[in-house]
Design a protein around this motif. Structure first.
Motif, mmCIF file in Angstrom:
data_model
loop_
_atom_site.group_PDB
_atom_site.id
_atom_site.type_symbol
_atom_site.label_atom_id
_atom_site.label_comp_id
_atom_site.label_asym_id
_atom_site.label_seq_id
_atom_site.Cartn_x
_atom_site.Cartn_y
_atom_site.Cartn_z
ATOM 1 N N UNK A 32 0.659 30.141 -60.015
ATOM 2 C CA UNK A 32 -0.488 29.446 -60.501
ATOM 3 C C UNK A 32 -1.285 29.194 -58.900
ATOM 4 N N UNK A 33 -1.081 29.440 -57.671
ATOM 5 C CA UNK A 33 -1.442 28.950 -56.461
ATOM 6 C C UNK A 33 -2.764 29.927 -56.369
ATOM 7 N N UNK A 34 -3.608 29.577 -55.632
ATOM 8 C CA UNK A 34 -4.738 30.276 -55.266
ATOM 9 C C UNK A 34 -4.493 31.196 -53.647
ATOM 10 N N UNK A 43 -7.524 25.108 -47.032
ATOM 11 C CA UNK A 43 -8.128 23.691 -46.809
ATOM 12 C C UNK A 43 -9.687 23.635 -46.727
ATOM 13 N N UNK A 44 -10.272 24.808 -45.785
ATOM 14 C CA UNK A 44 -11.595 24.874 -45.643
ATOM 15 C C UNK A 44 -12.596 25.101 -47.072
ATOM 16 N N UNK A 45 -12.051 26.134 -47.853
ATOM 17 C CA UNK A 45 -12.458 26.211 -49.503
ATOM 18 C C UNK A 45 -12.316 24.924 -50.152
ATOM 19 N N UNK A 46 -11.401 24.193 -49.959
ATOM 20 C CA UNK A 46 -11.214 22.738 -50.751
ATOM 21 C C UNK A 46 -12.180 21.877 -50.317
ATOM 22 N N UNK A 47 -12.674 21.619 -49.125
ATOM 23 C CA UNK A 47 -13.347 20.976 -48.490
ATOM 24 C C UNK A 47 -14.769 21.079 -48.720
ATOM 25 N N UNK A 48 -14.999 22.234 -48.768
ATOM 26 C CA UNK A 48 -16.487 22.697 -49.031
ATOM 27 C C UNK A 48 -16.828 22.520 -50.692
ATOM 28 N N UNK A 137 4.156 18.649 -54.808
ATOM 29 C CA UNK A 137 4.169 17.398 -55.677
ATOM 30 C C UNK A 137 2.782 17.260 -56.477
ATOM 31 N N UNK A 138 2.890 16.225 -57.181
ATOM 32 C CA UNK A 138 1.735 16.084 -58.085
ATOM 33 C C UNK A 138 0.655 15.287 -56.933
ATOM 34 N N UNK A 139 -0.110 15.949 -56.624
ATOM 35 C CA UNK A 139 -1.234 15.519 -55.643
ATOM 36 C C UNK A 139 -2.509 16.059 -55.698
ATOM 37 N N UNK A 140 -3.503 15.759 -54.791
ATOM 38 C CA UNK A 140 -4.608 16.338 -54.799
ATOM 39 C C UNK A 140 -4.644 17.682 -54.657
ATOM 40 N N UNK A 141 -3.704 18.082 -53.731
ATOM 41 C CA UNK A 141 -3.347 19.584 -53.236
ATOM 42 C C UNK A 141 -2.133 19.805 -52.638
ATOM 43 N N UNK A 142 -1.396 20.851 -52.712
ATOM 44 C CA UNK A 142 -0.432 21.090 -51.795
ATOM 45 C C UNK A 142 -0.865 22.704 -50.903
ATOM 46 N N UNK A 156 -1.937 32.314 -47.102
ATOM 47 C CA UNK A 156 -1.875 31.003 -47.177
ATOM 48 C C UNK A 156 -2.147 30.666 -48.879
ATOM 49 N N UNK A 157 -1.501 29.648 -49.293
ATOM 50 C CA UNK A 157 -1.578 29.075 -50.594
ATOM 51 C C UNK A 157 -2.229 27.756 -50.881
ATOM 52 N N UNK A 158 -2.870 27.668 -51.839
ATOM 53 C CA UNK A 158 -3.671 26.338 -52.372
ATOM 54 C C UNK A 158 -3.169 26.038 -53.738
ATOM 55 N N UNK A 159 -2.509 24.989 -53.973
ATOM 56 C CA UNK A 159 -2.051 24.493 -55.123
ATOM 57 C C UNK A 159 -2.930 23.390 -55.670
ATOM 58 N N UNK A 160 -3.853 23.399 -56.646
ATOM 59 C CA UNK A 160 -4.443 22.007 -56.681
ATOM 60 C C UNK A 160 -4.662 22.023 -58.523
ATOM 61 N N UNK A 161 -5.166 20.970 -58.871
ATOM 62 C CA UNK A 161 -5.550 20.895 -60.332
ATOM 63 C C UNK A 161 -7.296 20.827 -60.504
ATOM 64 N N UNK A 162 -7.742 20.945 -59.201
ATOM 65 C CA UNK A 162 -9.216 21.008 -59.060
ATOM 66 C C UNK A 162 -9.631 22.602 -59.476
ATOM 67 N N UNK A 163 -10.532 22.857 -60.180
ATOM 68 C CA UNK A 163 -11.073 24.012 -60.824
ATOM 69 C C UNK A 163 -11.889 24.544 -59.429
ATOM 70 N N UNK A 164 -11.237 25.203 -58.647
ATOM 71 C CA UNK A 164 -11.868 25.633 -57.281
ATOM 72 C C UNK A 164 -11.991 27.118 -57.829
ATOM 73 N N UNK A 165 -13.003 27.727 -57.562
ATOM 74 C CA UNK A 165 -13.224 29.341 -57.694
ATOM 75 C C UNK A 165 -12.341 30.062 -56.780
#
Length: 255
Positions: A32-34, A43-48, A137-142, A156-165
């Protein structure tokens, strides 16, 4: 009778190509990671995509992560950590702020859980770049960085419940980051250091892109369970020799 000469084998530095295991994994480790070209790109993608009022980074962090936040344009705060590698007790977190907490060296898992109890978990980004096998962990992101654990040219991997494209384009520069892996593979480790540093620098200031197809294919060939066991064995061996002089009490945990 003469003894065969002992071959000196350098250790550390950077990782080699992983040998294909008999029971190799058929899928990537983090479901499920991006997948990005680096953890800092994630991280940059998430911040933007969803910028906070401010993001807090520890003073004890690699400068590349600081540069990434500067590149995003999000205001940055810095916080100290105490002797136990926990967030300084004086820090207060605004409800629209985010905080990056690092699982230092993969032995800071208990402090990750402590931090998630102290602050709202939906405001915390767990940086697992040094802890690839840490349970998300259950957090904003891992955040995870496979290239800090395996011999791959990017990732690099981003795991988050935020619906980021996911990123629209993939990294196409992987072939230019393979030279140090080649030298490591043929045993000429020292010759690869210059190429290794150039490969690291190539991630700076670039726009977020998807993990390269080369790295994706390489990661599917890794026997993750065997690699994890070997790293645990190496850790235990070093800990047995160094713990008596280590000022920080290191425990061999699940991370």
């Amino acid at each position: 009778m003469k003894r065969a000469p002992q071959i000196s084998r350098p250790i550390g530095g950077y990782f080699a190509l992983e040998a294909k295991g008999a029971s190799r994994s058929k899928c990537e480790w983090l479901d499920g990671a991006i997948a990005y070209q680096s953890a800092r790109a994630a991280l940059l993608a998430l911040l933007r995509f969803q910028a906070p009022r401010k993001i807090w980074l520890p003073w004890y962090i690699c400068p590349e992560m600081v540069d990434t936040v500067k590149q995003s344009g999000v205001p940055m705060g810095r916080y100290a950590i105490d002797k136990d590698l926990l967030v300084d007790k004086t820090l207060g977190l605004h409800r629209k702020d985010w905080l990056v907490f690092i699982n230092y060296f993969g032995v800071n898992g208990k402090n990750v859980d402590t931090t998630l109890k102290r602050f709202p978990s939906e405001q915390i980004i767990i940086d697992n770049a040094q802890a690839f096998y840490a349970v998300p962990r259950k957090a904003l992101a891992n955040l995870y960085s496979p290239r800090k654990f395996f011999g791959v040219p990017d990732g690099g991997y981003l795991l988050t419940d935020i619906e980021i494209p996911p990123p629209e384009t993939a990294d196409m520069n992987s072939e230019n980051r393979m030279e140090h892996l080649y030298f490591r593979n043929i045993g000429e480790i020292e010759k690869g250091y210059a190429a290794f540093h150039l490969a690291e620098k190539s991630f700076g200031g670039v726009e977020p892109q998807a993990m390269s197809s080369l790295t994706r294919n390489m990661l599917t060939e890794i026997d993750y369970a065997a690699a994890r066991m070997k790293r645990l064995q190496n850790f235990a061996s070093l800990a047995g020799q160094l713990n008596s002089s280590n000022e920080y009490p290191v425990e061999l945990g699940t991370d």
